[in-house]
Design a protein around this motif. Structure first.
Motif, PDB file in Angstrom:
ATOM      1  N   UNK A  58      -5.780  10.721   3.029  1.00  0.00           N
ATOM      2  CA  UNK A  58      -4.530  11.401   3.360  1.00  0.00           C
ATOM      3  C   UNK A  58      -4.476  11.768   4.838  1.00  0.00           C
ATOM      4  N   UNK A  59      -5.611  12.200   5.383  1.00  0.00           N
ATOM      5  CA  UNK A  59      -5.644  12.622   6.785  1.00  0.00           C
ATOM      6  C   UNK A  59      -5.577  11.462   7.768  1.00  0.00           C
ATOM      7  N   UNK A  60      -6.130  10.320   7.388  1.00  0.00           N
ATOM      8  CA  UNK A  60      -6.333   9.235   8.357  1.00  0.00           C
ATOM      9  C   UNK A  60      -5.423   8.030   8.172  1.00  0.00           C
ATOM     10  N   UNK A  61      -4.703   7.947   7.052  1.00  0.00           N
ATOM     11  CA  UNK A  61      -3.827   6.799   6.814  1.00  0.00           C
ATOM     12  C   UNK A  61      -2.457   7.274   6.335  1.00  0.00           C
ATOM     13  N   UNK A  62      -1.554   6.313   6.142  1.00  0.00           N
ATOM     14  CA  UNK A  62      -0.220   6.607   5.617  1.00  0.00           C
ATOM     15  C   UNK A  62      -0.152   6.339   4.111  1.00  0.00           C
ATOM     16  N   UNK A  63      -1.242   6.652   3.411  1.00  0.00           N
ATOM     17  CA  UNK A  63      -1.319   6.350   1.988  1.00  0.00           C
ATOM     18  C   UNK A  63      -0.220   7.048   1.186  1.00  0.00           C
ATOM     19  N   UNK A  64       0.216   8.234   1.617  1.00  0.00           N
ATOM     20  CA  UNK A  64       1.295   8.908   0.883  1.00  0.00           C
ATOM     21  C   UNK A  64       2.587   8.100   0.968  1.00  0.00           C
ATOM     22  N   UNK A  65       2.878   7.558   2.133  1.00  0.00           N
ATOM     23  CA  UNK A  65       4.083   6.735   2.279  1.00  0.00           C
ATOM     24  C   UNK A  65       3.988   5.479   1.421  1.00  0.00           C
ATOM     25  N   UNK A  66       2.815   4.819   1.450  1.00  0.00           N
ATOM     26  CA  UNK A  66       2.655   3.594   0.671  1.00  0.00           C
ATOM     27  C   UNK A  66       2.777   3.886  -0.826  1.00  0.00           C
ATOM     28  N   UNK A  67       2.224   5.022  -1.259  1.00  0.00           N
ATOM     29  CA  UNK A  67       2.316   5.395  -2.670  1.00  0.00           C
ATOM     30  C   UNK A  67       3.761   5.652  -3.071  1.00  0.00           C
ATOM     31  N   UNK A  68       4.501   6.365  -2.218  1.00  0.00           N
ATOM     32  CA  UNK A  68       5.894   6.659  -2.529  1.00  0.00           C
ATOM     33  C   UNK A  68       6.726   5.392  -2.572  1.00  0.00           C
ATOM     34  N   UNK A  69       6.493   4.489  -1.647  1.00  0.00           N
ATOM     35  CA  UNK A  69       7.261   3.246  -1.611  1.00  0.00           C
ATOM     36  C   UNK A  69       7.105   2.428  -2.881  1.00  0.00           C
ATOM     37  N   UNK A  70       5.940   2.540  -3.523  1.00  0.00           N
ATOM     38  CA  UNK A  70       5.653   1.699  -4.693  1.00  0.00           C
ATOM     39  C   UNK A  70       5.569   2.483  -5.998  1.00  0.00           C
TER      40      UNK A  70
END
Length: 277
Positions: A58-70
């Motif tokens: 969560x701190x180092x990547x845009x994983x929240x955005x990728x999760x929301x998109x999919x």
């Protein structure tokens, strides 16, 4: 996008452990956007590397955005520096925790799909190894593996001594993680041994996505294992890109890995970055 920080009492680890979860259950949509069907979420169990914890992704990547998109749920546990393996003598059974207990508990707490084809495991470096090993060992649970810059170092570790002062490179550290190195090569701690055993049993292996930076010191290990999987007829996709053992690479390639999963079409929805448009 709901971001949930929680603590779970783990019987596999004999203590309370932190787990972070991304759950797109509160996703807002623009007028006219198609609403998601009300059903359990596809889920990615995502593992960190050495020196890390459940906050890294969560701190180092845009994983929240990728999760929301999919419309993808993401579960991020902490694994210390133990390579996500079982150490019964210490009560640190990370493999059992990742492959069974964590999946069972999170499915009880959150609306997560129980289908193999909707359940994925991934990670980087030590977590890449953990995703490969536990994704294979618990192949009836996980349908896909995403492994970035995986620390597939067991065969190399057999040659180590304790002369190198940096603990990650010592034989003692490797044995603390893998047990007796000579015995580990002929056990399910060795992904190659595990693949051979599963194929002999007629098991269906998960689909595997692997990626590594061309300048990464682990690149040769990843190339070797990807070639081994292809030789065995496994469903594997391997790619490389510019970069080393670094977050810029992992951010870019976890996105690529997620895009290769069998996910449903979705959309970004409304978030703090686009509320005003």
């Amino acid at each position: 996008m709901a971001f949930i920080q929680m603590n779970l009492l783990s019987q596999s680890l004999m203590r309370t452990v932190p787990v972070n979860v991304i759950l797109p259950i509160d996703k807002m949509l623009f007028p006219g956007m198609k609403k998601r069907e009300d059903k359990p979420y596809q889920t990615l169990y995502l593992l960190h590397g050495v020196f890390g914890n459940c906050t890294d992704w969560v701190n180092e990547t845009r994983i929240q955005r990728y999760a929301q998109e999919h419309d993808l749920a993401v579960v991020m546990p902490s694994g210390d520096n133990a390579f996500y393996l079982d150490h019964p003598g210490r009560g640190d059974n990370y493999g059992d925790f990742i492959g069974k207990e964590l999946v069972s508990m999170t499915r009880k707490i959150f609306p997560l799909s129980e289908k193999r084809e909707d359940t994925f495991i991934g990670g980087l470096s030590m977590g890449g190894y953990g995703a490969i090993r536990n994704g294979l060992k618990y192949h009836e649970t996980f349908g896909h593996i995403l492994a970035l810059s995986s620390a597939l170092v067991l065969e190399e570790a057999v040659q180590r001594t304790d002369d190198d002062g940096f603990f990650l490179n010592t034989r003692s550290y490797a044995e603390a993680c893998f047990g007796s190195l000579d015995e580990a090569l002929e056990s399910d701690r060795n992904p190659k041994y595990l693949v051979n055993r599963l194929l002999d049993q007629g098991a269906v292996l998960p689909q595997i996505y692997m990626a590594c930076g061309r300048d990464d010191g682990l690149a040769d290990f990843n190339r070797d294992f990807a070639a081994f999987l292809k030789e065995k007829g496994a469903d594997v996709f391997y790619e490389e890109g510019p970069g080393g053992h670094e977050w810029d690479f992992w951010d870019a390639y976890i996105k690529k890995g997620i895009e290769r999963l069998p996910l449903e079409e979705s959309g970004t929805g409304i978030n703090s970055g686009n509320v005003g448009i």
